[in-house]
Design an enzyme around this catalytic site. Structure first.
Site, PDB file in Angstrom:
ATOM      1  N   GLY A   9       0.833  -1.210   0.000  1.00 25.28           N
ATOM      2  CA  GLY A   9       0.000   0.000   0.000  1.00 25.28           C
ATOM      3  C   GLY A   9       0.862   1.252   0.000  1.00 25.28           C
ATOM      4  N   ARG A  12       0.106   5.140  -1.933  1.00 26.31           N
ATOM      5  CA  ARG A  12      -0.796   6.223  -1.504  1.00 26.31           C
ATOM      6  C   ARG A  12      -0.941   6.247   0.007  1.00 26.31           C
ATOM      7  NH1 ARG A  12      -6.207   5.243  -3.505  1.00 26.31           N
ATOM      8  NH2 ARG A  12      -5.706   3.145  -4.209  1.00 26.31           N
ATOM      9  N   SER A 140      -6.858  -0.904  12.725  1.00 24.85           N
ATOM     10  CA  SER A 140      -7.779   0.233  12.708  1.00 24.85           C
ATOM     11  C   SER A 140      -8.538   0.289  14.025  1.00 24.85           C
ATOM     12  CB  SER A 140      -8.787   0.067  11.571  1.00 24.85           C
ATOM     13  OG  SER A 140      -9.848   0.994  11.695  1.00 24.85           O
ATOM     14  N   TYR A 154     -15.090  -4.974   7.281  1.00 29.96           N
ATOM     15  CA  TYR A 154     -13.887  -4.177   7.569  1.00 29.96           C
ATOM     16  C   TYR A 154     -13.506  -4.325   9.038  1.00 29.96           C
ATOM     17  CZ  TYR A 154     -10.639  -0.220   7.613  1.00 29.96           C
ATOM     18  OH  TYR A 154      -9.518   0.558   7.745  1.00 29.96           O
ATOM     19  N   LYS A 158     -10.050  -6.087  10.520  1.00 38.08           N
ATOM     20  CA  LYS A 158      -9.053  -5.360  11.319  1.00 38.08           C
ATOM     21  C   LYS A 158      -8.907  -5.961  12.719  1.00 38.08           C
ATOM     22  CE  LYS A 158      -7.745  -2.488   8.171  1.00 38.08           C
ATOM     23  NZ  LYS A 158      -6.364  -2.517   7.657  1.00 38.08           N
TER      24      LYS A 158
HETATM   25  P1  NAP Z   1      -5.635   4.406   0.526  1.00 39.12           P
HETATM   26  O1  NAP Z   1      -5.147   5.795   0.465  1.00 39.12           O
HETATM   27  O2  NAP Z   1      -6.942   4.037  -0.081  1.00 39.12           O
HETATM   28  O3  NAP Z   1      -4.482   3.457  -0.082  1.00 39.12           O
HETATM   29  C1  NAP Z   1      -4.694   2.080  -0.139  1.00 39.12           C
HETATM   30  C2  NAP Z   1      -3.403   1.414  -0.556  1.00 39.12           C
HETATM   31  O4  NAP Z   1      -3.595  -0.010  -0.531  1.00 39.12           O
HETATM   32  C3  NAP Z   1      -2.977   1.772  -1.972  1.00 39.12           C
HETATM   33  O5  NAP Z   1      -1.566   1.865  -1.995  1.00 39.12           O
HETATM   34  C4  NAP Z   1      -3.443   0.575  -2.789  1.00 39.12           C
HETATM   35  O6  NAP Z   1      -2.659   0.352  -3.960  1.00 39.12           O
HETATM   36  C5  NAP Z   1      -3.235  -0.551  -1.795  1.00 39.12           C
HETATM   37  N1  NAP Z   1      -4.077  -1.716  -2.053  1.00 39.12           N
HETATM   38  C6  NAP Z   1      -5.433  -1.804  -2.008  1.00 39.12           C
HETATM   39  N2  NAP Z   1      -5.834  -3.050  -2.313  1.00 39.12           N
HETATM   40  C7  NAP Z   1      -4.711  -3.774  -2.554  1.00 39.12           C
HETATM   41  C8  NAP Z   1      -4.459  -5.113  -2.928  1.00 39.12           C
HETATM   42  N3  NAP Z   1      -5.455  -5.998  -3.145  1.00 39.12           N
HETATM   43  N4  NAP Z   1      -3.180  -5.510  -3.078  1.00 39.12           N
HETATM   44  C9  NAP Z   1      -2.160  -4.639  -2.894  1.00 39.12           C
HETATM   45  N5  NAP Z   1      -2.326  -3.354  -2.547  1.00 39.12           N
HETATM   46  C10 NAP Z   1      -3.593  -2.926  -2.386  1.00 39.12           C
HETATM   47  O7  NAP Z   1      -5.739   3.876   2.024  1.00 39.12           O
HETATM   48  P2  NAP Z   1      -5.122   4.406   3.422  1.00 39.12           P
HETATM   49  O8  NAP Z   1      -6.135   5.244   4.054  1.00 39.12           O
HETATM   50  O9  NAP Z   1      -3.743   4.892   3.216  1.00 39.12           O
HETATM   51  O10 NAP Z   1      -5.102   3.014   4.208  1.00 39.12           O
HETATM   52  C11 NAP Z   1      -3.896   2.289   4.444  1.00 39.12           C
HETATM   53  C12 NAP Z   1      -4.198   1.264   5.532  1.00 39.12           C
HETATM   54  O11 NAP Z   1      -4.596   1.943   6.717  1.00 39.12           O
HETATM   55  C13 NAP Z   1      -5.354   0.326   5.172  1.00 39.12           C
HETATM   56  O12 NAP Z   1      -5.065  -0.968   5.651  1.00 39.12           O
HETATM   57  C14 NAP Z   1      -6.518   0.922   5.938  1.00 39.12           C
HETATM   58  O13 NAP Z   1      -7.506  -0.045   6.226  1.00 39.12           O
HETATM   59  C15 NAP Z   1      -5.823   1.420   7.172  1.00 39.12           C
HETATM   60  N6  NAP Z   1      -6.525   2.471   7.908  1.00 39.12           N
HETATM   61  C16 NAP Z   1      -6.887   3.627   7.296  1.00 39.12           C
HETATM   62  C17 NAP Z   1      -7.557   4.595   8.026  1.00 39.12           C
HETATM   63  C18 NAP Z   1      -8.015   5.888   7.402  1.00 39.12           C
HETATM   64  O14 NAP Z   1      -8.800   6.595   8.045  1.00 39.12           O
HETATM   65  N7  NAP Z   1      -7.535   6.263   6.215  1.00 39.12           N
HETATM   66  C19 NAP Z   1      -7.840   4.398   9.378  1.00 39.12           C
HETATM   67  C20 NAP Z   1      -7.437   3.199   9.967  1.00 39.12           C
HETATM   68  C21 NAP Z   1      -6.777   2.261   9.227  1.00 39.12           C
HETATM   69  P3  NAP Z   1      -2.968   1.187  -5.348  1.00 39.12           P
HETATM   70  O15 NAP Z   1      -2.604   2.618  -5.051  1.00 39.12           O
HETATM   71  O16 NAP Z   1      -2.050   0.600  -6.353  1.00 39.12           O
HETATM   72  O17 NAP Z   1      -4.412   1.016  -5.630  1.00 39.12           O
END
Ligand code: NAP
Length: 249
Positions: A9, A12, A140, A154, A158
């Site tokens: 991931g 982004r 999360s 989800y 988590k």
């Molecule tokens: P994001 O901006 O949507 O980025 C998601 C990342 O995961 C991207 O790099 C994407 O790759 C990659 N990805 C998605 N599906 C994939 C797959 N099947 N195989 C390989 N890579 C995959 O998300 P984020 O907010 O940074 O989230 C990162 C982590 O933090 C996640 O696990 C999320 O559940 C967790 N999280 C987020 C939040 C929040 O509020 N944002 C809160 C708690 C936890 P591409 O760019 O190539 O599509």
């Protein structure tokens, strides 16, 4: 000896910020992405600019065992070992029990939970080659408390990541590998942009946090660095570090 870190991931959001934070430490990084190749390559260029001696990109679908095996093979040709693995790849799912299809349930569990298992298993030989190693999983707040907007799959995925982190920490401790997780609340990324695209929505998210802030990917990256680096957290394994601006439920 050079430090090598792989971040899934990494193209982004939280993964990207983490890879760039590691670059500022002078660590080499492998940025794994699923489809946003251009963004991953831009992140690798930025990592080199910030101080990473080496920065690579690799493509992987973390939920696909064949893809994960191919990625691990590719990484083993790029780096001599891995000190740090950050499992940040993930997808959001919304919806309650009646409106979550089995397909949606299985996809969410596959990417968010099975993906952590598959990637960690595939990269374990490279982690074992390193003089020190640690894994940091991005869980999360949804895995800690039920009072969140995320859907049931989800939250279950988590909570699963938290259980996996704790069990793996005990199992891998004799091999000198630490395993920890972070559990963020709302962080401003592509994943959450539909919850933050008006001033009213932003105020609503801020009001969930007693500190009155919207968390940024860099807030999470700093905590991931703390857990990853043995100079900062040598005695910590099996821990879940909540990054929630004071939110308790
Ligand atoms: P994001 O901006 O949507 O980025 C998601 C990342 O995961 C991207 O790099 C994407 O790759 C990659 N990805 C998605 N599906 C994939 C797959 N099947 N195989 C390989 N890579 C995959 O998300 P984020 O907010 O940074 O989230 C990162 C982590 O933090 C996640 O696990 C999320 O559940 C967790 N999280 C987020 C939040 C929040 O509020 N944002 C809160 C708690 C936890 P591409 O760019 O190539 O599509």
């Amino acid at each position: 000896m050079s430090v090598y870190a792989l971040v899934t991931g990494g193209s982004r959001g939280i993964g990207r910020a983490t890879a760039l934070r590691f670059a500022r430490e002078g660590w080499s990084v492998v940025i794994a992405y699923r489809e946003k190749r251009g963004q991953a390559e831009e992140a690798a260029r930025e990592a080199r600019r910030l101080g990473a001696p080496e920065a690579y990109t690799v493509q992987v679908d973390v939920g696909d065992p064949g893809s994960v095996s191919r990625m691990a093979m590719e990484v083993s040709k790029l780096v001599p070992h891995l000190n740090v693995l950050v499992n940040a790849a993930g997808i959001l799912q919304l919806g309650g029990i009646e409106d979550t299809t089995l397909e949606e349930w299985e996809k969410t569990i596959r990417v968010n939970l099975t993906g952590v298992y598959l990637v960690t298993r595939a990269l374990l030989p490279l982690l074992e080659k390193a003089p020190w190693a640690s894994v940091v999983n991005i869980a999360s707040i949804a895995g800690e408390t039920g009072n969140v907007v995320a859907g049931i799959a989800y939250a279950a995925s988590k909570a699963g990541v938290i259980g996996l982190t704790k069990r793996l920490a005990v199992m891998l401790a004799p091999r000198g590998i630490r395993v920890n997780a972070v559990a963020p609340s709302f962080v401003e990324t592509d994943m959450t942009k539909s919850f933050l695209d008006t001033p009213e929505k932003r105020e609503r998210v801020k009001s969930l946090h007693p500190l009155g802030v919207i968390l940024k990917p860099e807030d999470v990256a700093e905590a991931v660095l703390f857990l990853a680096d043995p100079a900062k957290s040598r005695g910590i394994t099996g821990h879940v570090l909540s990054i929630n601006a004071g939110r308790r439920t």
